[in-house]
Design an enzyme around this catalytic site. Structure first.
Site, PDB file in Angstrom:
ATOM      1  N   VAL A 126       0.834  -1.211   0.000  1.00 25.85           N
ATOM      2  CA  VAL A 126       0.000   0.000   0.000  1.00 25.85           C
ATOM      3  C   VAL A 126       0.867   1.258   0.000  1.00 25.85           C
ATOM      4  O   VAL A 126       0.595   2.213  -0.730  1.00 25.85           O
ATOM      5  CB  VAL A 126      -0.960   0.008   1.216  1.00 25.85           C
ATOM      6  CG1 VAL A 126      -1.849   1.242   1.170  1.00 25.85           C
ATOM      7  CG2 VAL A 126      -1.818  -1.254   1.236  1.00 25.85           C
ATOM      8  N   GLU A 139     -10.198   5.501   6.813  1.00 24.76           N
ATOM      9  CA  GLU A 139     -11.148   4.925   5.849  1.00 24.76           C
ATOM     10  C   GLU A 139     -10.658   3.609   5.248  1.00 24.76           C
ATOM     11  O   GLU A 139     -11.432   2.664   5.066  1.00 24.76           O
ATOM     12  CB  GLU A 139     -11.396   5.943   4.718  1.00 24.76           C
ATOM     13  CG  GLU A 139     -12.462   5.548   3.744  1.00 24.76           C
ATOM     14  CD  GLU A 139     -13.845   5.505   4.381  1.00 24.76           C
ATOM     15  OE1 GLU A 139     -14.307   4.373   4.615  1.00 24.76           O
ATOM     16  OE2 GLU A 139     -14.424   6.551   4.640  1.00 24.76           O
ATOM     17  N   VAL A 164     -11.156  -0.294   6.690  1.00 24.49           N
ATOM     18  CA  VAL A 164     -12.381  -1.106   6.661  1.00 24.49           C
ATOM     19  C   VAL A 164     -12.989  -1.159   5.273  1.00 24.49           C
ATOM     20  O   VAL A 164     -13.208  -0.120   4.647  1.00 24.49           O
ATOM     21  CB  VAL A 164     -13.451  -0.518   7.616  1.00 24.49           C
ATOM     22  CG1 VAL A 164     -14.643  -1.448   7.710  1.00 24.49           C
ATOM     23  CG2 VAL A 164     -12.880  -0.256   8.981  1.00 24.49           C
ATOM     24  N   GLY A 208     -12.094  -1.985   2.255  1.00 27.83           N
ATOM     25  CA  GLY A 208     -11.390  -1.560   1.049  1.00 27.83           C
ATOM     26  C   GLY A 208     -11.771  -0.174   0.591  1.00 27.83           C
ATOM     27  O   GLY A 208     -11.675   0.793   1.353  1.00 27.83           O
ATOM     28  N   GLY A 266      -2.982 -13.577  -6.024  1.00 29.01           N
ATOM     29  CA  GLY A 266      -2.614 -12.448  -5.166  1.00 29.01           C
ATOM     30  C   GLY A 266      -3.742 -11.965  -4.275  1.00 29.01           C
ATOM     31  O   GLY A 266      -3.641 -10.898  -3.664  1.00 29.01           O
ATOM     32  N   LYS A 280     -12.404  -5.425  11.590  1.00 31.29           N
ATOM     33  CA  LYS A 280     -13.133  -4.400  10.832  1.00 31.29           C
ATOM     34  C   LYS A 280     -14.516  -4.160  11.434  1.00 31.29           C
ATOM     35  O   LYS A 280     -14.989  -3.028  11.521  1.00 31.29           O
ATOM     36  CB  LYS A 280     -13.251  -4.826   9.370  1.00 31.29           C
ATOM     37  CG  LYS A 280     -11.901  -4.834   8.660  1.00 31.29           C
ATOM     38  CD  LYS A 280     -11.996  -5.567   7.337  1.00 31.29           C
ATOM     39  CE  LYS A 280     -10.696  -5.513   6.562  1.00 31.29           C
ATOM     40  NZ  LYS A 280     -10.690  -6.427   5.419  1.00 31.29           N
TER      41      LYS A 280
HETATM   42  N1  LIG Z   1      -2.454  -4.882   1.131  1.00 32.72           N
HETATM   43  C1  LIG Z   1      -3.751  -4.544   1.081  1.00 32.72           C
HETATM   44  O1  LIG Z   1      -4.459  -4.823   0.089  1.00 32.72           O
HETATM   45  C2  LIG Z   1      -4.367  -3.800   2.226  1.00 32.72           C
HETATM   46  C3  LIG Z   1      -5.744  -3.490   2.187  1.00 32.72           C
HETATM   47  C4  LIG Z   1      -6.325  -2.746   3.217  1.00 32.72           C
HETATM   48  C5  LIG Z   1      -5.532  -2.353   4.292  1.00 32.72           C
HETATM   49  N2  LIG Z   1      -4.212  -2.700   4.316  1.00 32.72           N
HETATM   50  C6  LIG Z   1      -3.448  -2.268   5.471  1.00 32.72           C
HETATM   51  O2  LIG Z   1      -2.397  -1.409   5.031  1.00 32.72           O
HETATM   52  C7  LIG Z   1      -1.265  -1.529   5.910  1.00 32.72           C
HETATM   53  C8  LIG Z   1      -0.026  -1.867   5.076  1.00 32.72           C
HETATM   54  O3  LIG Z   1      -0.228  -3.115   4.423  1.00 32.72           O
HETATM   55  P1  LIG Z   1       0.750  -3.625   3.263  1.00 32.72           P
HETATM   56  O4  LIG Z   1       0.035  -4.745   2.596  1.00 32.72           O
HETATM   57  O5  LIG Z   1       1.233  -2.469   2.440  1.00 32.72           O
HETATM   58  O6  LIG Z   1       1.965  -4.213   4.139  1.00 32.72           O
HETATM   59  P2  LIG Z   1       3.416  -4.635   3.633  1.00 32.72           P
HETATM   60  O7  LIG Z   1       3.425  -4.830   2.160  1.00 32.72           O
HETATM   61  O8  LIG Z   1       3.858  -5.737   4.519  1.00 32.72           O
HETATM   62  O9  LIG Z   1       4.320  -3.344   3.958  1.00 32.72           O
HETATM   63  C9  LIG Z   1       4.648  -2.946   5.259  1.00 32.72           C
HETATM   64  C10 LIG Z   1       5.695  -1.837   5.206  1.00 32.72           C
HETATM   65  O10 LIG Z   1       5.955  -1.447   6.555  1.00 32.72           O
HETATM   66  C11 LIG Z   1       7.351  -1.533   6.795  1.00 32.72           C
HETATM   67  N3  LIG Z   1       7.586  -1.963   8.172  1.00 32.72           N
HETATM   68  C12 LIG Z   1       7.229  -3.137   8.756  1.00 32.72           C
HETATM   69  N4  LIG Z   1       7.659  -3.172  10.031  1.00 32.72           N
HETATM   70  C13 LIG Z   1       8.307  -2.008  10.236  1.00 32.72           C
HETATM   71  C14 LIG Z   1       8.981  -1.451  11.352  1.00 32.72           C
HETATM   72  N5  LIG Z   1       9.106  -2.114  12.512  1.00 32.72           N
HETATM   73  N6  LIG Z   1       9.537  -0.217  11.232  1.00 32.72           N
HETATM   74  C15 LIG Z   1       9.450   0.446  10.057  1.00 32.72           C
HETATM   75  N7  LIG Z   1       8.826  -0.026   8.957  1.00 32.72           N
HETATM   76  C16 LIG Z   1       8.263  -1.235   9.067  1.00 32.72           C
HETATM   77  C17 LIG Z   1       7.883  -2.544   5.832  1.00 32.72           C
HETATM   78  O11 LIG Z   1       9.244  -2.299   5.680  1.00 32.72           O
HETATM   79  P3  LIG Z   1      10.179  -3.159   4.685  1.00 32.72           P
HETATM   80  O12 LIG Z   1       9.849  -2.630   3.303  1.00 32.72           O
HETATM   81  O13 LIG Z   1      11.559  -2.821   5.113  1.00 32.72           O
HETATM   82  O14 LIG Z   1       9.799  -4.589   4.873  1.00 32.72           O
HETATM   83  C18 LIG Z   1       7.025  -2.259   4.597  1.00 32.72           C
HETATM   84  O15 LIG Z   1       7.584  -1.190   3.857  1.00 32.72           O
HETATM   85  C19 LIG Z   1      -1.661  -2.604   6.929  1.00 32.72           C
HETATM   86  O16 LIG Z   1      -2.187  -1.991   8.071  1.00 32.72           O
HETATM   87  C20 LIG Z   1      -2.743  -3.388   6.206  1.00 32.72           C
HETATM   88  O17 LIG Z   1      -3.650  -4.022   7.112  1.00 32.72           O
HETATM   89  C21 LIG Z   1      -3.612  -3.410   3.319  1.00 32.72           C
END
Ligand SMILES: NC(=O)c1ccc[n+]([C@@H]2O[C@H](COP(=O)([O-])OP(=O)(O)OC[C@H]3O[C@@H](n4cnc5c(N)ncnc54)[C@H](OP(=O)(O)O)[C@@H]3O)[C@@H](O)[C@H]2O)c1
Length: 407
Positions: free
Chosen positions: A15, A114, A117, A119, A172, A190
Site C-alpha cells: 500500500v 477509511e 475497513v 477496502g 494475489g 473491521k
Molecule cells: N495490502 C492490502 O491490500 C491492504 C488493504 C487494506 C488495508 N491494508 C493495510 O495497510 C497496511 C499496510 O499493508 P501492506 O500490505 O502495504 O503491508 P506490507 O506490504 O507488509 O508493507 C509494510 C511496510 O511497513 C514496513 N515496516 C514493517 N515493520 C516495520 C517497522 N518495525 N519499522 C518500520 N517499517 C516497518 C515494511 O518495511 P520493509 O519494506 O523494510 O519490509 C514495509 O515497507 C496494513 O495496516 C494493512 O492491514 C492493506
C-alpha cells in the site's frame, strides 16, 4: 505558488509504495482540491529512514506499516506532536482505537482510517458523517475480499477449500499465510471498528466472536445450491436486547439478498436504520492501488478541515446469545424413524424447519435443512443432542442463514 504539505510516510510495502506513486501522480489534483501541494517528507521502512526525523519534517503522517507494534507508538507520537494521522491499519484501530481517538481529541488533530475497513467502500465516512446523527440499527456485510473470493471459487467450480485457497494465493488475493483472513479475525477487527462508529460505544475487540471458513466443504455449497442459498463470510454488528452484538460467521443467503451476488474479491456493506431503511455499498475489498486511493482520499479530507472525531457517548453491553436461522446437514443411516428422531429433538427445542432436502447415498442418507430463527443456545443444544443419536454417520454440520427473502 501554493503552500506545500509535507507527508511523512511510514511503511512502503504494497500500500505504501502504491500511495507514494499515487501521491506523485495526483499531486496537482490534491493541490486543486485543497490549495496545498503534497510532497513526501520522508519514508520509513525497516531499512530506511528515522521516525523522529521524519516526524520533525512532516505536516501529516501516513501510517502504512500495519500491526500494532511499532505502529501504535508512532501514531501516538505523531498525534501528540500535533500531526494529523491517516492509517489503513485495522488491527491498530480495533485494539487501540479508544486510546488513539482520545489522544487525537486531546491534541485537536484528525485521525482518519477509511482504508482500514471494507477496502475502497467509503463506509467510515458515510457512518461518521452522512449518518452521524442517524440511529443505526445494524451494519453488516462482506468485509473480507480474500474469503469472499475463496467461497465464490468453491461455489463456482466445486473446488475444495485447499484448492480454492491455493487459487486465491496464485492470483494475489490471499497472503502466503492466509490465517488472519480465513479465521475471520481480519473481518472481526473491521466489524469492531464499524460497530464503534455506528453505535457510539467502545467495542472491546476481544468481545467480538468470530468463526472462519476453514471447515466449509464443497458438499455444504452443493446442498445449499439446491436450497437456493449462497455462502458468504458475514460480519454483523447490530443492536440486540439493549446491547450490541458483533460477530463474524459463515452464513447462507437467499438468492434475492443484496449481498448474495457479491462475488470474487469484492466487499459490500449494508447499513440499516428506521430513518434510512437500508443502504448497500460494494466495491473492491483490497489491493495496493485501491487501498492507496482510500488513503489519499483521507489525506484530502484532513487537508480540507475538521471532521467529527468518533466520541463514545454510551457504553452498551455485548449481548452473547442471539437468534439466528441455521442450515443443518446430517449424514444418517437410511432407516425408518431417523427423521422422526431428528424432528422430535428440534421440536422439543422449539425449532421449526423451513426447508428440507434428502438424498440417499448407499445405505445412508444426507439430510440438509434450513430451520427458522431460534436462540443460538437452543440450536446448539439441539445439535448436541442430535450428535448423540446412534444413527449419525458423521458429526452434524451447521451454518447460519440470513432468513429474510428479498424480492
Ligand atoms: N495490502 C492490502 O491490500 C491492504 C488493504 C487494506 C488495508 N491494508 C493495510 O495497510 C497496511 C499496510 O499493508 P501492506 O500490505 O502495504 O503491508 P506490507 O506490504 O507488509 O508493507 C509494510 C511496510 O511497513 C514496513 N515496516 C514493517 N515493520 C516495520 C517497522 N518495525 N519499522 C518500520 N517499517 C516497518 C515494511 O518495511 P520493509 O519494506 O523494510 O519490509 C514495509 O515497507 C496494513 O495496516 C494493512 O492491514 C492493506
Amino acid at each position: 505558488m501554493a503552500d506545500s504539505v509535507r507527508i511523512g510516510l511510514l511503511g512502503r510495502g504494497t500500500v505504501g509504495a502504491a500511495f507514494a506513486d499515487l501521491l506523485a501522480a495526483r499531486a496537482a489534483a490534491v493541490e486543486a482540491a485543497t490549495g496545498r501541494r503534497p510532497e513526501l517528507a520522508g519514508t520509513l521502512t525497516r531499512s530506511e529512514g528515522d521516525f523522529g526525523e521524519i516526524l520533525e519534517r512532516s505536516d501529516v503522517v501516513v501510517e502504512l506499516i500495519g500491526g500494532t507494534d511499532p505502529a501504535r507508538a508512532f501514531v501516538i507520537d505523531a498525534l501528540r506532536a500535533g500531526r494529523p494521522v491517516v492509517t489503513a491499519n485495522k488491527q491498530l484501530l480495533a485494539q487501540h482505537g479508544e486510546e488513539l481517538f482520545g489522544i487525537a481529541r486531546e491534541a485537536g488533530v484528525q485521525l482518519r482510517f477509511e482504508a482500514a475497513v471494507a477496502g475502497v467502500i467509503p463506509i467510515v465516512r458515510v457512518i461518521q458523517e452522512s449518518f452521524g446523527v442517524t440511529e443505526i440499527d445494524k451494519v453488516f456485510g462482506i468485509v473480507n475480499g480474500t474469503t469472499n473470493f475463496i467461497l465464490s471459487e468453491m461455489a463456482a467450480s466445486g473446488a475444495g477449500y485447499e484448492d480454492a485457497v491455493a487459487r486465491a494465493q496464485e492470483l494475489g488475493y490471499a497472503e502466503a499465510d492466509p490465517s488472519d483472513d480465513v479465521s475471520g479475525a481480519d473481518a472481526a477487527a473491521k466489524m469492531a471498528i464499524l460497530a464503534r462508529l455506528a453505535f457510539h460505544t467502545p467495542v472491546d475487540f476481544d468481545g467480538v466472536s468470530y468463526e472462519g471458513i476453514e471447515r466449509v466443504t464443497p458438499d455444504d455449497l452443493a446442498y445449499a445450491k439446491e436450497l437456493g442459498l449462497s455462502l458468504k463470510l458475514l460480519g454483523v454488528a447490530e443492536r440486540r436486547d439493549g446491547g450490541i452484538s458483533v460477530r463474524v460467521f459463515p452464513c447462507f443467503l437467499y438468492g434475492g439478498h443484496p449481498l448474495a451476488p457479491v462475488g470474487g474479491p469484492f466487499n459490500a456493506v449494508m447499513v440499516e436504520s428506521e430513518a434510512i431503511t437500508e443502504v448497500t455499498m460494494s466495491g473492491p475489498g483490497a489491493g495496493g492501488v485501491q487501498t492507496a486511493s482510500a488513503v489519499l482520499g483521507d489525506l484530502v479530507s484532513v487537508l480540507a478541515g475538521e471532521t467529527p472525531l468518533p466520541d463514545a457517548e454510551t457504553s452498551l453491553p455485548l449481548v452473547a446469545d442471539v437468534s439466528s436461522s441455521f442450515y443443518l446437514h446430517l449424514e444418517v443411516a437410511d432407516r425408518p424413524g431417523v427423521l422422526a428422531k431428528v424432528a422430535r429433538i428440534l421440536g422439543e427445542n422449539e425449532i421449526s424447519v423451513k426447508s428440507f432436502v434428502q438424498r440417499g447415498i448407499g445405505d445412508d442418507a444426507r439430510l440438509a435443512m434450513v430451520v427458522h430463527e431460534c436462540l443460538e443456545s437452543r440450536f446448539a443444544a439441539a445439535v448436541e443432542e442430535i450428535a448423540e443419536l446412534d444413527d449419525l454417520r458423521s458429526p452434524p454440520r451447521s451454518i447460519r442463514v440470513i432468513e429474510e427473502e428479498f424480492v
